[in-house]
Design an enzyme around this catalytic site. Structure first.
Site, PDB file in Angstrom:
ATOM      1  N   ASN A 193       0.883  -1.175   0.000  1.00 40.95           N
ATOM      2  CA  ASN A 193       0.000   0.000   0.000  1.00 40.95           C
ATOM      3  C   ASN A 193       0.916   1.219   0.000  1.00 40.95           C
ATOM      4  O   ASN A 193       1.501   1.553   1.025  1.00 40.95           O
ATOM      5  CB  ASN A 193      -0.887  -0.036   1.250  1.00 40.95           C
ATOM      6  CG  ASN A 193      -1.671   1.254   1.433  1.00 40.95           C
ATOM      7  OD1 ASN A 193      -1.764   2.072   0.521  1.00 40.95           O
ATOM      8  ND2 ASN A 193      -2.227   1.433   2.620  1.00 40.95           N
ATOM      9  N   TRP A 194       1.017   1.839  -1.168  1.00 43.07           N
ATOM     10  CA  TRP A 194       1.961   2.959  -1.279  1.00 43.07           C
ATOM     11  C   TRP A 194       1.446   4.244  -0.656  1.00 43.07           C
ATOM     12  O   TRP A 194       2.178   5.199  -0.500  1.00 43.07           O
ATOM     13  CB  TRP A 194       2.310   3.179  -2.761  1.00 43.07           C
ATOM     14  CG  TRP A 194       3.441   2.322  -3.218  1.00 43.07           C
ATOM     15  CD1 TRP A 194       4.129   1.408  -2.480  1.00 43.07           C
ATOM     16  CD2 TRP A 194       4.041   2.324  -4.520  1.00 43.07           C
ATOM     17  NE1 TRP A 194       5.120   0.827  -3.245  1.00 43.07           N
ATOM     18  CE2 TRP A 194       5.085   1.372  -4.497  1.00 43.07           C
ATOM     19  CE3 TRP A 194       3.793   3.019  -5.702  1.00 43.07           C
ATOM     20  CZ2 TRP A 194       5.890   1.118  -5.611  1.00 43.07           C
ATOM     21  CZ3 TRP A 194       4.581   2.764  -6.808  1.00 43.07           C
ATOM     22  CH2 TRP A 194       5.627   1.819  -6.766  1.00 43.07           C
ATOM     23  N   LYS A 195       0.150   4.308  -0.377  1.00 44.78           N
ATOM     24  CA  LYS A 195      -0.442   5.536   0.183  1.00 44.78           C
ATOM     25  C   LYS A 195      -0.128   6.722  -0.735  1.00 44.78           C
ATOM     26  O   LYS A 195      -0.070   6.540  -1.946  1.00 44.78           O
ATOM     27  CB  LYS A 195       0.061   5.752   1.621  1.00 44.78           C
ATOM     28  CG  LYS A 195      -0.062   4.482   2.462  1.00 44.78           C
ATOM     29  CD  LYS A 195       0.133   4.708   3.922  1.00 44.78           C
ATOM     30  CE  LYS A 195      -0.027   3.390   4.662  1.00 44.78           C
ATOM     31  NZ  LYS A 195       0.018   3.531   6.104  1.00 44.78           N
ATOM     32  N   HIS A 247      -9.533   1.819   4.647  1.00 46.24           N
ATOM     33  CA  HIS A 247      -8.278   1.941   5.389  1.00 46.24           C
ATOM     34  C   HIS A 247      -8.491   2.923   6.545  1.00 46.24           C
ATOM     35  O   HIS A 247      -9.241   3.884   6.416  1.00 46.24           O
ATOM     36  CB  HIS A 247      -7.172   2.445   4.450  1.00 46.24           C
ATOM     37  CG  HIS A 247      -5.818   2.354   5.074  1.00 46.24           C
ATOM     38  ND1 HIS A 247      -5.365   3.282   5.976  1.00 46.24           N
ATOM     39  CD2 HIS A 247      -4.839   1.425   4.950  1.00 46.24           C
ATOM     40  CE1 HIS A 247      -4.152   2.928   6.383  1.00 46.24           C
ATOM     41  NE2 HIS A 247      -3.816   1.810   5.783  1.00 46.24           N
ATOM     42  N   GLU A 285      -6.783   5.254   7.616  1.00 41.65           N
ATOM     43  CA  GLU A 285      -6.496   6.659   7.277  1.00 41.65           C
ATOM     44  C   GLU A 285      -7.686   7.295   6.575  1.00 41.65           C
ATOM     45  O   GLU A 285      -7.963   8.473   6.740  1.00 41.65           O
ATOM     46  CB  GLU A 285      -5.223   6.726   6.417  1.00 41.65           C
ATOM     47  CG  GLU A 285      -3.975   6.472   7.261  1.00 41.65           C
ATOM     48  CD  GLU A 285      -2.828   5.809   6.522  1.00 41.65           C
ATOM     49  OE1 GLU A 285      -2.813   5.842   5.273  1.00 41.65           O
ATOM     50  OE2 GLU A 285      -1.941   5.254   7.201  1.00 41.65           O
ATOM     51  N   GLU A 327      -5.797  -4.428  10.550  1.00 44.23           N
ATOM     52  CA  GLU A 327      -4.736  -3.443  10.743  1.00 44.23           C
ATOM     53  C   GLU A 327      -4.982  -2.642  12.021  1.00 44.23           C
ATOM     54  O   GLU A 327      -5.725  -1.656  12.010  1.00 44.23           O
ATOM     55  CB  GLU A 327      -4.703  -2.469   9.562  1.00 44.23           C
ATOM     56  CG  GLU A 327      -4.396  -3.119   8.227  1.00 44.23           C
ATOM     57  CD  GLU A 327      -3.714  -2.140   7.291  1.00 44.23           C
ATOM     58  OE1 GLU A 327      -2.639  -2.477   6.800  1.00 44.23           O
ATOM     59  OE2 GLU A 327      -4.237  -1.043   7.082  1.00 44.23           O
ATOM     60  N   GLY A 373       2.431   2.363  10.609  1.00 46.82           N
ATOM     61  CA  GLY A 373       3.432   3.406  10.417  1.00 46.82           C
ATOM     62  C   GLY A 373       4.163   3.792  11.690  1.00 46.82           C
ATOM     63  O   GLY A 373       4.876   4.786  11.736  1.00 46.82           O
ATOM     64  N   SER A 382       3.117  -2.110  10.249  1.00 55.88           N
ATOM     65  CA  SER A 382       4.562  -2.261  10.447  1.00 55.88           C
ATOM     66  C   SER A 382       5.067  -3.673  10.166  1.00 55.88           C
ATOM     67  O   SER A 382       5.980  -4.155  10.836  1.00 55.88           O
ATOM     68  CB  SER A 382       4.978  -1.810  11.850  1.00 55.88           C
ATOM     69  OG  SER A 382       4.623  -0.455  12.056  1.00 55.88           O
ATOM     70  N   GLY A 402       2.684  -1.139   4.222  1.00 59.53           N
ATOM     71  CA  GLY A 402       2.856   0.260   3.848  1.00 59.53           C
ATOM     72  C   GLY A 402       4.324   0.588   3.634  1.00 59.53           C
ATOM     73  O   GLY A 402       4.890   0.354   2.567  1.00 59.53           O
ATOM     74  N   GLY A 403       4.968   1.094   4.676  1.00 61.18           N
ATOM     75  CA  GLY A 403       6.348   1.573   4.591  1.00 61.18           C
ATOM     76  C   GLY A 403       7.309   0.622   3.886  1.00 61.18           C
ATOM     77  O   GLY A 403       8.060   1.037   2.989  1.00 61.18           O
TER      78      GLY A 403
END
Ligand code: PGA
Length: 257
Positions: free
Chosen positions: A13-15, A99, A101, A171, A177, A217, A238-239
């Site tokens: 997930n590149w956001k 998500h 966010e 999640e 993150g 994470s 993500g990261g």
């Protein structure tokens, strides 16, 4: 993981990261190290303006391209939004829905998430439905109730034959993150709870066929342990998905024979 009954899926997930040029560069680096992932499906969800670039760049990589969001209406006066049919027309097969966010910063409610799930399924796109509790919710002991509410609301009106196309991603918000991962046991426990909720709604056969991911994470050093949990069938990353070597290391952890 339990490959006998369901697919293992590793999804990035590149956001709101990576330009189109950076996407091409990422693909060049990935090409040098990407394994033949025989035992898991791999995909990257990218910003919608980069979907076409990513499709071309990842073409030879056995890496599907997914979207990070969609609108639930078919078309109309919704400036800045992207519909399921627009994604479908680009060849998108997966879309992240709900998500944390989006729930937190864009006021997405469980009802909106449910409409988006239907919009994706009606376009033959697999929704990756995110659920998860905040730290306050975990500490006040409402995790199970909250997850049940999120899962049941998201799946409201979804028939069993379409549920097979859905992926659920657990999640915990406090792990996203932050570098703070849920322990494998904590993550495994909630993923088992999600499967039990689905079992109650749809029966055992359907429940055991649904892919449930963990996200928050996930990285090369904790992936194998998380994936060893019987009800964790992959990751939403993500990261670590922004770094080719880390993303590949997680794919390798899922791709053990
Ligand atoms: P993270 O993000 O891996 O950077 O914690 C996961 C996600 O938000 O999907």
């Amino acid at each position: 993981m339990n490959r006998r009954y369901r697919k293992t899926v590793i999804a990035g997930n590149w956001k709101m990261n990576m330009t189109a040029s950076e996407t091409k560069q990422f693909a060049e680096e990935l090409k040098k190290i990407m394994p033949r992932a025989k035992w898991c499906d791999t995909l990257l969800c990218v910003p919608s303006c980069n979907i076409t670039t990513a499709m071309k760049a990842f073409k030879d990589l056995r890496l599907s391209v997914g979207a990070e969001n969609l609108h639930y209406e078919k078309s109309g006066a919704y400036t800045g939004e992207v519909s399921a049919s627009m994604l479908k027309d680009l060849g998108v097969k997966y879309v992240i829905v709900g998500h944390s966010e989006r729930r937190q910063y864009f006021c997405e409610t469980d009802q909106i998430v449910n409409k988006k799930v239907h919009a994706a399924l009606n376009a033959d796109i697999s929704p990756i439905i995110c659920v998860g509790e905040s730290l306050e919710q975990r500490e006040s002991g409402v995790t199970e109730d909250l997850i049940a509410l999120q899962v049941k609301s998201a799946l409201y009106g979804v028939p069993a034959d379409k549920l097979r196309r859905c992926i659920i991603a657990y999640e915990p918000i406090w792990a996203i993150g932050t570098g703070k991962t849920a322990t494998a046991e904590q993550a495994g426990e909630v993923c088992s709870l999600i499967r039990a909720i689905i079992r109650n709604l749809y029966g055992a056969r359907v429940a055991r066929s649904v892919t449930i991911q963990y996200g928050g994470s996930m990285n090369p050093s904790n992936a194998a342990e998380l994936l060893a949990q019987p009800d964790i069938d992959g990751g939403l990353i993500g990261g670590a998905s922004l770094k080719p070597e880390q993303f590949v290391a997680i794919i390798n952890a899922a791709n053990q024979e």
